[in-house]
Scaffold this motif. Structure first.
Motif, PDB file in Angstrom:
ATOM      1  N   CYS A  73     -12.809   8.880 -37.916  1.00  0.00           N
ATOM      2  CA  CYS A  73     -14.002   9.504 -37.347  1.00  0.00           C
ATOM      3  C   CYS A  73     -14.972   9.811 -38.477  1.00  0.00           C
ATOM      4  CB  CYS A  73     -13.662  10.754 -36.538  1.00  0.00           C
ATOM      5  SG  CYS A  73     -13.021  12.140 -37.510  1.00  0.00           S
ATOM      6  N   LEU A  74     -16.183  10.160 -38.116  1.00  0.00           N
ATOM      7  CA  LEU A  74     -17.245  10.404 -39.094  1.00  0.00           C
ATOM      8  C   LEU A  74     -17.555  11.896 -39.157  1.00  0.00           C
ATOM      9  CD1 LEU A  74     -19.358   9.031 -40.977  1.00  0.00           C
ATOM     10  CD2 LEU A  74     -20.923   9.028 -39.014  1.00  0.00           C
ATOM     11  N   VAL A  75     -17.569  12.454 -40.369  1.00  0.00           N
ATOM     12  CA  VAL A  75     -17.859  13.878 -40.538  1.00  0.00           C
ATOM     13  C   VAL A  75     -18.913  14.071 -41.625  1.00  0.00           C
ATOM     14  CG1 VAL A  75     -15.512  14.495 -39.829  1.00  0.00           C
ATOM     15  CG2 VAL A  75     -16.063  14.313 -42.262  1.00  0.00           C
ATOM     16  N   ALA A  76     -19.490  15.260 -41.641  1.00  0.00           N
ATOM     17  CA  ALA A  76     -20.468  15.627 -42.668  1.00  0.00           C
ATOM     18  C   ALA A  76     -19.734  16.020 -43.955  1.00  0.00           C
ATOM     19  CB  ALA A  76     -21.329  16.782 -42.172  1.00  0.00           C
ATOM     20  N   ARG A  77     -20.161  15.475 -45.077  1.00  0.00           N
ATOM     21  CA  ARG A  77     -19.547  15.821 -46.366  1.00  0.00           C
ATOM     22  C   ARG A  77     -19.984  17.222 -46.805  1.00  0.00           C
ATOM     23  NH1 ARG A  77     -17.064  12.664 -49.992  1.00  0.00           N
ATOM     24  NH2 ARG A  77     -17.853  10.765 -48.999  1.00  0.00           N
ATOM     25  N   ALA A 146     -18.226   6.911 -35.843  1.00  0.00           N
ATOM     26  CA  ALA A 146     -18.558   8.156 -35.142  1.00  0.00           C
ATOM     27  C   ALA A 146     -17.965   8.130 -33.737  1.00  0.00           C
ATOM     28  CB  ALA A 146     -20.070   8.345 -35.077  1.00  0.00           C
ATOM     29  N   ALA A 147     -17.328   9.215 -33.344  1.00  0.00           N
ATOM     30  CA  ALA A 147     -16.651   9.281 -32.044  1.00  0.00           C
ATOM     31  C   ALA A 147     -17.633   9.602 -30.920  1.00  0.00           C
ATOM     32  CB  ALA A 147     -15.547  10.334 -32.092  1.00  0.00           C
ATOM     33  N   CYS A 148     -17.186   9.294 -29.718  1.00  0.00           N
ATOM     34  CA  CYS A 148     -17.902   9.702 -28.514  1.00  0.00           C
ATOM     35  C   CYS A 148     -17.348  11.061 -28.089  1.00  0.00           C
ATOM     36  CB  CYS A 148     -17.692   8.686 -27.398  1.00  0.00           C
ATOM     37  SG  CYS A 148     -18.535   9.094 -25.850  1.00  0.00           S
ATOM     38  N   ARG A 154     -20.026  17.681 -26.651  1.00  0.00           N
ATOM     39  CA  ARG A 154     -21.366  17.112 -26.505  1.00  0.00           C
ATOM     40  C   ARG A 154     -21.741  16.338 -27.775  1.00  0.00           C
ATOM     41  NH1 ARG A 154     -22.451  22.125 -28.674  1.00  0.00           N
ATOM     42  NH2 ARG A 154     -24.178  22.154 -30.168  1.00  0.00           N
ATOM     43  N   GLN A 155     -22.738  15.491 -27.655  1.00  0.00           N
ATOM     44  CA  GLN A 155     -23.198  14.755 -28.828  1.00  0.00           C
ATOM     45  C   GLN A 155     -24.072  15.661 -29.701  1.00  0.00           C
ATOM     46  OE1 GLN A 155     -25.557  11.352 -27.710  1.00  0.00           O
ATOM     47  NE2 GLN A 155     -27.176  12.552 -26.771  1.00  0.00           N
ATOM     48  N   LEU A 188     -19.678  14.057 -36.485  1.00  0.00           N
ATOM     49  CA  LEU A 188     -20.915  13.566 -35.897  1.00  0.00           C
ATOM     50  C   LEU A 188     -20.527  12.696 -34.713  1.00  0.00           C
ATOM     51  CD1 LEU A 188     -21.511  13.595 -39.260  1.00  0.00           C
ATOM     52  CD2 LEU A 188     -23.777  13.175 -38.324  1.00  0.00           C
ATOM     53  N   CYS A 189     -21.030  13.049 -33.542  1.00  0.00           N
ATOM     54  CA  CYS A 189     -20.636  12.367 -32.301  1.00  0.00           C
ATOM     55  C   CYS A 189     -21.877  11.897 -31.546  1.00  0.00           C
ATOM     56  CB  CYS A 189     -19.850  13.320 -31.397  1.00  0.00           C
ATOM     57  SG  CYS A 189     -18.335  13.974 -32.120  1.00  0.00           S
TER      58      CYS A 189
END
Length: 223
Positions: A73-77, A146-148, A154-155, A188-189
């Motif tokens: 998944c994608l995250v903020a550093r 990035a996940a749904c 929520r996005q 981040l979704c």
């Protein structure tokens, strides 16, 4: 004495416009904005707003991490502001069948003169100029991970109508923007669309974890 670590303060980037010089949108892993100016690669009106180095490595303000059931998944550093801009990008080609893993996004190339791709009056996406899909496989793109958001989530980012690239070109991109501040190590979704799930016969589920939280739906805060 050891110096106290100070988290970088990131500010939103300016939109990429045909009339402006375009500075690479990416940041280093220390939070420093890349200063490279981007030039057209294939004669496109607005190039993907990443320099060659960040096309390969991805934006250092983001990181791809392991996820217990989604794989990654994608995250903020580090903390990101509202309206932080990120570009999805990939190689243009044909759409794969839905029984294969597919992270591609449909490509609607922008007007070669204005660099835009929406109806001026309604500001809705023009969809009569479909030109294949953008496949991020094998590239440095990070939005593909990035996940749904799940049923109670929520996005916190969404795509815009700003595409990058040229009709029948080799590379193309699509702008995404954060809808709210995103805290360090938070996911981040973005919404994949109902059709994505039904085509694959996959059931949506919440993606947030204790280590990498996902934004909760507003209605779920009240309880």
């Amino acid at each position: 004495h050891a110096q106290k670590h100070v988290e970088p303060k990131v500010v939103p980037q300016k939109p990429a416009r045909i009339e402006h010089r375009i500075q690479c949108w990416a940041h280093s892993r220390l939070g420093r904005r890349c200063r490279t100016l981007i030039k057209s690669r294939e004669g496109e009106p607005i190039p993907i707003p990443y320099c060659a180095r960040h096309l390969k490595s991805g934006d250092g303000a983001l990181k791809v991490v392991s996820h217990p059931f989604a794989g990654q998944c994608l995250v903020a550093r580090f903390d990101l502001p509202k309206c932080y801009r990120i570009s999805f990008w990939g190689e243009r080609g044909r759409c794969a069948t839905s029984n294969k893993e597919d992270r591609s996004i449909s490509f609607y190339p922008p007007n070669p003169e204005t660099g835009r791709n929406y109806h001026p009056c309604t500001r809705t996406l023009k969809t009569n100029n479909y030109n294949g899909v953008l496949n991020p496989s094998g590239t440095g793109d990070v939005i593909q991970f990035a996940a749904c958001p799940g049923p109670t989530e929520r996005q916190n980012m969404r795509s815009t109508f700003q595409y990058f690239g040229l009709r029948n070109g080799h590379l193309g991109g699509l702008e995404f923007v954060t809808l709210e501040p995103v805290r360090k190590n938070h996911q981040l979704c973005h919404w994949y669309g109902a059709g994505w799930w039904s085509a694959r016969d996959v059931k949506r589920q919440d993606v947030g974890t204790a280590q990498y939280p996902a934004p909760q739906r507003k209605s779920d805060y009240a309880s």
